[in-house]
Scaffold this active site. Structure first.
Site, short mmCIF file in Angstrom:
data_model
loop_
_atom_site.label_atom_id
_atom_site.label_comp_id
_atom_site.label_asym_id
_atom_site.label_seq_id
_atom_site.Cartn_x
_atom_site.Cartn_y
_atom_site.Cartn_z
N LYS A 1 0.87 -1.18 0.00
CA LYS A 1 0.00 0.00 0.00
C LYS A 1 0.91 1.23 0.00
O LYS A 1 1.67 1.46 0.94
CB LYS A 1 -0.92 0.04 1.22
CG LYS A 1 -1.85 1.26 1.15
CD LYS A 1 -2.97 1.17 2.13
CE LYS A 1 -2.61 1.75 3.47
NZ LYS A 1 -2.82 3.21 3.55
N GLY B 1 -7.29 9.33 10.73
CA GLY B 1 -7.45 9.48 12.18
C GLY B 1 -8.51 10.47 12.61
O GLY B 1 -8.74 10.66 13.80
N ALA C 1 -9.12 5.50 5.26
CA ALA C 1 -8.90 6.61 6.19
C ALA C 1 -10.14 7.46 6.45
O ALA C 1 -10.90 7.78 5.54
CB ALA C 1 -7.77 7.54 5.71
N ASN D 1 -8.19 1.95 10.61
CA ASN D 1 -7.32 1.67 11.75
C ASN D 1 -7.85 2.33 13.02
O ASN D 1 -8.26 1.69 13.98
CB ASN D 1 -5.90 2.13 11.42
CG ASN D 1 -4.89 1.79 12.51
OD1 ASN D 1 -3.75 2.15 12.40
ND2 ASN D 1 -5.26 1.09 13.56
N THR D 2 -7.87 3.68 12.99
CA THR D 2 -8.17 4.42 14.21
C THR D 2 -9.55 4.08 14.79
O THR D 2 -9.69 3.99 16.02
CB THR D 2 -8.09 5.94 13.92
OG1 THR D 2 -6.85 6.22 13.29
CG2 THR D 2 -8.20 6.74 15.20
C1 LIG Z 1 -3.68 6.06 4.71
C2 LIG Z 1 -3.42 5.37 5.94
O1 LIG Z 1 -2.38 5.44 6.51
C3 LIG Z 1 -4.47 4.57 6.48
O2 LIG Z 1 -4.14 3.25 6.43
C4 LIG Z 1 -4.85 5.01 7.81
O3 LIG Z 1 -3.98 4.59 8.80
C5 LIG Z 1 -6.21 4.58 8.11
O4 LIG Z 1 -6.87 5.70 8.48
P1 LIG Z 1 -7.76 5.70 9.80
O5 LIG Z 1 -6.79 5.50 10.92
O6 LIG Z 1 -8.41 7.04 9.77
O7 LIG Z 1 -8.70 4.56 9.66
#
Ligand SMILES: CC(=O)[C@@H](O)[C@H](O)COP(=O)(O)O
Length: 264
Positions: free
Chosen positions: A105, A166, A192, A214-215
């Site tokens: 990625k 995030g 994201a 992720n977040t």
């Molecule tokens: C672009 C990037 O680094 C993503 O993988 C990010 O970490 C995920 O974004 P969120 O933490 O907002 O879900």
């Protein structure tokens, strides 16, 4: 688990039944990481090669010890890279650490405040990586023209942001996502900005092929429970998309027939 009546998600030569992709940052510890990812049902797990130990430092705990290789496809990412050169170097390091694994990625970030992609550098990096034999899943802004460019270059998936990394702001521009989706022939994965389960469901209802987050999971009060919610939201959103929603109308239409009423 695949949604009812669904096809697998195809990325390059690989196929997946889960359409939820997850990150590995921001967890309390490796045990919580492993439990949340297990609960999410994700098969693709992304790892920031510049920040997480996947063998760079043999004296430290290795994330891959809790993510069995026979269960997960590890997706090295270039988080923390701000130039094409850094991103290409990071992908090459990942390929060495992961025995020739070539699915990556790509993200090249512009500044620290927005963490928006530097699309000029990302285009340069994508071109170099594809020429070097990588399968590139590319993080980008929600610009339909750029999405087309990345696809034409040979990226195996295009990953427009929903909102800043995030931020948890959810799907900020469904209209742009719609424009990206209607022309795409490679998977479009929202990456994201998802904040909660309904955001993930909306992305899937729009027709996105998957969501990377992720977040929203790692930062939840109970990450394992949120992972479960996200898994269901992705499946529900996908099924709703496949089922085809009713058109939106301004005025009411009765739910039961108006003819032949029992009481005149
Ligand atoms: C672009 C990037 O680094 C993503 O993988 C990010 O970490 C995920 O974004 P969120 O933490 O907002 O879900």
């Amino acid at each position: 688990m695949t949604a009812l009546n669904d096809e697998p998600l195809r990325i390059g030569a690989r196929t997946f039944t889960s359409r939820l992709l997850v990150g590995t940052g921001k967890y309390k510890d490796l045990d919580q990481t492993a439990r949340a990812i297990d609960m999410s049902g994700a098969q693709i797990v992304t790892v920031a090669v510049r920040r997480v130990n996947i063998g760079q430092d043999p004296s430290q705990p290795n994330l891959l010890d809790v993510l069995p290789a026979d269960r997960y496809t590890i997706l090295p990412n270039t988080a923390g890279c701000h130039t094409a050169e850094e991103a290409v170097r990071t992908c090459r390091l990942a390929r060495e650490l992961l025995d020739g694994h070539n699915l990556v990625k790509l993200e090249v970030l512009a500044d620290h405040k927005t963490l928006y992609p530097d699309v000029t550098e990302t285009l340069v990096a994508a071109k170099t990586l594809i020429a070097d034999g990588f399968e590139v899943m590319v993080y980008t802004s929600d610009d339909p023209i750029l999405a087309q460019r990345f696809e034409a270059m040979g990226c195996v998936a295009v990953m427009p942001l929903a909102a800043p990394i995030g931020s948890g702001l959810g799907i900020r521009n469904p209209y742009n996502l719609h424009l990206i989706l209607e022309q795409a022939t490679v998977p479009i994965l929202v990456d994201a900005g998802v904040g909660t389960a309904s955001d993930a469901a909306i992305a899937m209802e729009l027709g996105c092929d998957g969501v990377l987050m992720n977040t929203a999971i790692a930062g939840a009060t109970d990450p394992v429970l949120m992972a479960s919610a996200m898994r269901k939201a992705i499946e529900a959103g996908r099924e709703a998309f496949l089922a085809g929603r009713i058109p939106r109308k301004l005025y009411a239409s009765a739910s039961s027939p108006l003819d032949g009423l029992f009481f005149g």
